[in-house]
Design a protein around this motif. Structure first.
Motif, PDB file in Angstrom:
ATOM      1  N   THR A 123     -84.595   9.309  -6.384  1.00  0.00           N
ATOM      2  CA  THR A 123     -83.508   9.452  -7.386  1.00  0.00           C
ATOM      3  C   THR A 123     -82.176   9.887  -6.894  1.00  0.00           C
ATOM      4  O   THR A 123     -82.234  10.383  -5.747  1.00  0.00           O
ATOM      5  N   PRO A 124     -81.024   9.880  -7.468  1.00  0.00           N
ATOM      6  CA  PRO A 124     -79.723  10.295  -6.789  1.00  0.00           C
ATOM      7  C   PRO A 124     -79.874  11.873  -6.281  1.00  0.00           C
ATOM      8  O   PRO A 124     -79.281  12.315  -5.356  1.00  0.00           O
ATOM      9  N   GLU A 125     -80.646  12.610  -7.311  1.00  0.00           N
ATOM     10  CA  GLU A 125     -80.528  13.784  -6.981  1.00  0.00           C
ATOM     11  C   GLU A 125     -81.749  14.136  -5.710  1.00  0.00           C
ATOM     12  O   GLU A 125     -81.396  15.167  -5.052  1.00  0.00           O
ATOM     13  N   GLN A 126     -82.630  13.582  -5.341  1.00  0.00           N
ATOM     14  CA  GLN A 126     -83.403  13.501  -4.261  1.00  0.00           C
ATOM     15  C   GLN A 126     -82.731  12.895  -3.009  1.00  0.00           C
ATOM     16  O   GLN A 126     -83.255  13.201  -1.980  1.00  0.00           O
ATOM     17  N   ALA A 127     -81.580  12.130  -3.081  1.00  0.00           N
ATOM     18  CA  ALA A 127     -81.191  11.266  -2.114  1.00  0.00           C
ATOM     19  C   ALA A 127     -80.935  12.099  -0.862  1.00  0.00           C
ATOM     20  O   ALA A 127     -81.089  11.675   0.523  1.00  0.00           O
ATOM     21  N   LYS A 128     -80.312  13.366  -0.767  1.00  0.00           N
ATOM     22  CA  LYS A 128     -79.839  14.039   0.279  1.00  0.00           C
ATOM     23  C   LYS A 128     -81.151  14.323   1.297  1.00  0.00           C
ATOM     24  O   LYS A 128     -81.184  14.533   2.293  1.00  0.00           O
ATOM     25  N   GLU A 129     -82.495  14.588   0.698  1.00  0.00           N
ATOM     26  CA  GLU A 129     -83.602  14.684   1.656  1.00  0.00           C
ATOM     27  C   GLU A 129     -83.874  13.627   2.404  1.00  0.00           C
ATOM     28  O   GLU A 129     -84.627  13.489   3.166  1.00  0.00           O
ATOM     29  N   TYR A 130     -83.382  12.518   2.173  1.00  0.00           N
ATOM     30  CA  TYR A 130     -83.573  10.865   3.037  1.00  0.00           C
ATOM     31  C   TYR A 130     -82.539  10.633   3.730  1.00  0.00           C
ATOM     32  O   TYR A 130     -82.549   9.770   4.447  1.00  0.00           O
ATOM     33  N   ILE A 131     -81.417  11.793   3.790  1.00  0.00           N
ATOM     34  CA  ILE A 131     -80.607  11.243   4.941  1.00  0.00           C
ATOM     35  C   ILE A 131     -80.545  12.084   6.022  1.00  0.00           C
ATOM     36  O   ILE A 131     -80.592  13.232   6.135  1.00  0.00           O
ATOM     37  N   PHE A 132     -80.833  11.488   7.236  1.00  0.00           N
ATOM     38  CA  PHE A 132     -80.938  12.036   8.504  1.00  0.00           C
ATOM     39  C   PHE A 132     -79.521  12.239   8.798  1.00  0.00           C
ATOM     40  O   PHE A 132     -79.399  13.172   9.805  1.00  0.00           O
ATOM     41  N   GLY A 133     -78.561  11.456   8.916  1.00  0.00           N
ATOM     42  CA  GLY A 133     -77.357  11.695   9.244  1.00  0.00           C
ATOM     43  C   GLY A 133     -76.462  10.533   9.064  1.00  0.00           C
ATOM     44  O   GLY A 133     -76.594   9.422   8.205  1.00  0.00           O
ATOM     45  N   TYR A 134     -75.191  10.499   9.720  1.00  0.00           N
ATOM     46  CA  TYR A 134     -74.234   9.366   9.701  1.00  0.00           C
ATOM     47  C   TYR A 134     -73.890   9.069  10.807  1.00  0.00           C
ATOM     48  O   TYR A 134     -73.744   9.511  11.923  1.00  0.00           O
ATOM     49  N   THR A 135     -73.521   7.543  10.861  1.00  0.00           N
ATOM     50  CA  THR A 135     -72.878   7.122  12.179  1.00  0.00           C
ATOM     51  C   THR A 135     -71.445   6.357  11.717  1.00  0.00           C
ATOM     52  O   THR A 135     -71.182   6.019  10.448  1.00  0.00           O
ATOM     53  N   ILE A 136     -71.011   5.543  12.827  1.00  0.00           N
ATOM     54  CA  ILE A 136     -69.912   4.729  12.331  1.00  0.00           C
ATOM     55  C   ILE A 136     -70.235   3.427  12.649  1.00  0.00           C
ATOM     56  O   ILE A 136     -70.868   2.850  13.493  1.00  0.00           O
ATOM     57  N   GLY A 137     -69.968   2.346  11.717  1.00  0.00           N
ATOM     58  CA  GLY A 137     -70.117   0.898  11.755  1.00  0.00           C
ATOM     59  C   GLY A 137     -69.090   0.236  11.800  1.00  0.00           C
ATOM     60  O   GLY A 137     -67.959   0.366  10.960  1.00  0.00           O
ATOM     61  N   ASN A 138     -69.140  -1.432  12.317  1.00  0.00           N
ATOM     62  CA  ASN A 138     -68.295  -2.171  11.957  1.00  0.00           C
ATOM     63  C   ASN A 138     -69.027  -3.426  11.570  1.00  0.00           C
ATOM     64  O   ASN A 138     -69.764  -4.165  12.178  1.00  0.00           O
ATOM     65  N   ASP A 139     -68.877  -3.901  10.175  1.00  0.00           N
ATOM     66  CA  ASP A 139     -69.522  -5.090   9.708  1.00  0.00           C
ATOM     67  C   ASP A 139     -68.781  -6.174   9.884  1.00  0.00           C
ATOM     68  O   ASP A 139     -67.895  -6.806   9.106  1.00  0.00           O
ATOM     69  N   ILE A 140     -68.913  -6.755  11.009  1.00  0.00           N
ATOM     70  CA  ILE A 140     -67.938  -8.145  11.302  1.00  0.00           C
ATOM     71  C   ILE A 140     -68.450  -9.067  10.859  1.00  0.00           C
ATOM     72  O   ILE A 140     -69.573  -9.383  10.377  1.00  0.00           O
ATOM     73  N   THR A 141     -67.494  -9.965  10.271  1.00  0.00           N
ATOM     74  CA  THR A 141     -67.838 -10.867   9.160  1.00  0.00           C
ATOM     75  C   THR A 141     -66.949 -12.310   9.409  1.00  0.00           C
ATOM     76  O   THR A 141     -65.737 -12.001   9.788  1.00  0.00           O
ATOM     77  N   ALA A 142     -67.531 -13.504   9.343  1.00  0.00           N
ATOM     78  CA  ALA A 142     -67.011 -14.608   9.559  1.00  0.00           C
ATOM     79  C   ALA A 142     -66.395 -15.005   8.087  1.00  0.00           C
ATOM     80  O   ALA A 142     -67.284 -15.625   7.267  1.00  0.00           O
ATOM     81  N   ARG A 143     -65.247 -14.701   7.611  1.00  0.00           N
ATOM     82  CA  ARG A 143     -64.797 -14.657   6.354  1.00  0.00           C
ATOM     83  C   ARG A 143     -64.770 -16.155   5.896  1.00  0.00           C
ATOM     84  O   ARG A 143     -65.233 -16.276   4.644  1.00  0.00           O
ATOM     85  N   ASP A 144     -64.324 -17.045   6.756  1.00  0.00           N
ATOM     86  CA  ASP A 144     -64.276 -18.506   6.118  1.00  0.00           C
ATOM     87  C   ASP A 144     -65.638 -19.043   5.573  1.00  0.00           C
ATOM     88  O   ASP A 144     -65.822 -19.707   4.933  1.00  0.00           O
ATOM     89  N   LEU A 145     -66.714 -18.609   6.775  1.00  0.00           N
ATOM     90  CA  LEU A 145     -67.974 -19.005   6.295  1.00  0.00           C
ATOM     91  C   LEU A 145     -68.694 -18.333   5.118  1.00  0.00           C
ATOM     92  O   LEU A 145     -69.364 -19.059   4.284  1.00  0.00           O
ATOM     93  N   GLN A 146     -68.189 -17.221   4.823  1.00  0.00           N
ATOM     94  CA  GLN A 146     -68.627 -16.311   3.742  1.00  0.00           C
ATOM     95  C   GLN A 146     -68.063 -16.941   2.488  1.00  0.00           C
ATOM     96  O   GLN A 146     -68.684 -17.072   1.568  1.00  0.00           O
ATOM     97  N   GLN A 147     -66.687 -17.358   2.500  1.00  0.00           N
ATOM     98  CA  GLN A 147     -66.392 -18.124   1.238  1.00  0.00           C
ATOM     99  C   GLN A 147     -67.004 -19.700   0.993  1.00  0.00           C
ATOM    100  O   GLN A 147     -67.130 -20.181   0.035  1.00  0.00           O
ATOM    101  N   THR A 148     -67.063 -20.366   2.280  1.00  0.00           N
ATOM    102  CA  THR A 148     -67.657 -21.625   1.928  1.00  0.00           C
ATOM    103  C   THR A 148     -69.140 -21.705   1.650  1.00  0.00           C
ATOM    104  O   THR A 148     -69.719 -22.535   0.811  1.00  0.00           O
ATOM    105  N   ASP A 149     -70.046 -20.717   2.278  1.00  0.00           N
ATOM    106  CA  ASP A 149     -71.458 -20.828   1.976  1.00  0.00           C
ATOM    107  C   ASP A 149     -71.683 -20.212   0.471  1.00  0.00           C
ATOM    108  O   ASP A 149     -72.623 -20.600   0.002  1.00  0.00           O
ATOM    109  N   GLY A 150     -71.122 -19.218   0.309  1.00  0.00           N
ATOM    110  CA  GLY A 150     -71.374 -18.712  -1.330  1.00  0.00           C
ATOM    111  C   GLY A 150     -72.400 -17.381  -1.140  1.00  0.00           C
ATOM    112  O   GLY A 150     -72.338 -16.454  -1.819  1.00  0.00           O
ATOM    113  N   GLN A 151     -73.421 -17.655   0.001  1.00  0.00           N
ATOM    114  CA  GLN A 151     -74.259 -16.451   0.126  1.00  0.00           C
ATOM    115  C   GLN A 151     -73.593 -15.916   1.456  1.00  0.00           C
ATOM    116  O   GLN A 151     -73.217 -16.868   2.376  1.00  0.00           O
ATOM    117  N   TRP A 152     -74.075 -14.739   2.039  1.00  0.00           N
ATOM    118  CA  TRP A 152     -73.333 -14.226   3.106  1.00  0.00           C
ATOM    119  C   TRP A 152     -74.217 -14.074   4.294  1.00  0.00           C
ATOM    120  O   TRP A 152     -73.773 -13.662   5.335  1.00  0.00           O
TER     121      TRP A 152
END
Length: 252
Positions: A123-152
């Motif tokens: 539940t949203p109220e329980q969510a904090k109990e499941y968080i170990f911590g946080y890190t930084i990410g870069n979700d690199i994306t081939a935008r042209d293929l995302q648009q042509t494929d329809g799914q990602w």
């Protein structure tokens, strides 16, 4: 506490914790029982690698209003989720490789949640109990293929398209932190995590209603507006206020 995974000159992989500019070994399971050894090894003497090994990488699309608008999309009424394969993972400092199949590879700076324990129908109220911590990410994306494929899957799944690290911060406050992305020192993206459409607790609850979350799993929480192309020779820096910086060069 900042948790790292590192490689010594002996080529062994260890978990550790950071104190200023030094690392101490962690003996045991970082998601269970462990003990810390004194932090006495200079960070400069070790190689930091991705701080955990996730069984899955769950990502959230269009979780900032302005990013949805810049790509001509509506803001989702419920979280829009997709997966990146673990084979796409690279560490801080490793190279993003531009695949020949795409002519439009783009950066996506993101806050990343690291899950602490197995969870299903959290539940949203329980969510904090499941968080170990946080890190930084870069979700690199081939935008042209995302648009042509329809799914990602193809657009998001190339090798080197998931950079995260360099550590996990177990005490980070994710409620209002500024996320930025710079390419060759020039600002591309900047927004606060408070601007997310669906907050951290909502995301954990929604995703865990679909799939069981395991210790070390990652949730990429979405990217702000300002995504842009990467080219050979670029250096992309993702920074989150109070959390650190993730940097990767770009190659062909």
């Amino acid at each position: 506490m900042r948790i790292v995974r590192y490689q010594t000159n002996e080529n062994s992989l260890k978990h550790g914790w950071m104190l200023d500019d030094k690392v101490g070994e962690i003996v045991g399971d970082i998601f269970g029982e462990y003990r810390r050894r004194e932090a006495k090894t200079p960070v400069a003497d070790v190689k930091l690698i991705t701080p955990c090994v996730p069984s899955k990488i769950v990502c959230v699309g269009r979780n900032y209003v302005e990013h949805a608008k810049e790509l001509g999309n509506e803001v989702p009424k419920v979280p829009l989720i997709f997966l990146k394969p673990p084979s796409s993972i690279i560490s801080n400092g490793e190279s993003i490789i531009l695949p020949p199949q795409s002519r439009q590879v783009e950066h996506e700076a993101e806050l990343v949640i690291v899950i602490s324990k197995r969870g299903r129908n959290v539940t949203p109220e329980q969510a904090k109990e499941y968080i170990f911590g946080y890190t930084i990410g870069n979700d690199i994306t081939a935008r042209d293929l995302q648009q042509t494929d329809g799914q990602w899957t193809r657009a998001k799944g190339f090798d080197t398209f998931c950079s995260f690290g360099p550590w996990i911060d177990t005490e980070f406050d994710a409620s209002d932190a500024v996320v930025t992305c710079r390419v060759n020192g020039q600002m591309r993206q900047m927004a606060s995590t408070r601007d997310m459409v669906f907050n951290v607790s909502t995301l954990i609850a929604y995703i865990s209603s679909v799939m069981t979350l395991e210790p070390g799993d990652l949730i990429f929480t979405g990217t702000p507006a300002g995504v842009g192309m990467l080219k050979n020779g670029d250096v992309v820096d993702v920074e989150i206020e109070g959390l650190g910086k993730l940097s990767n060069p770009v190659k062909i």
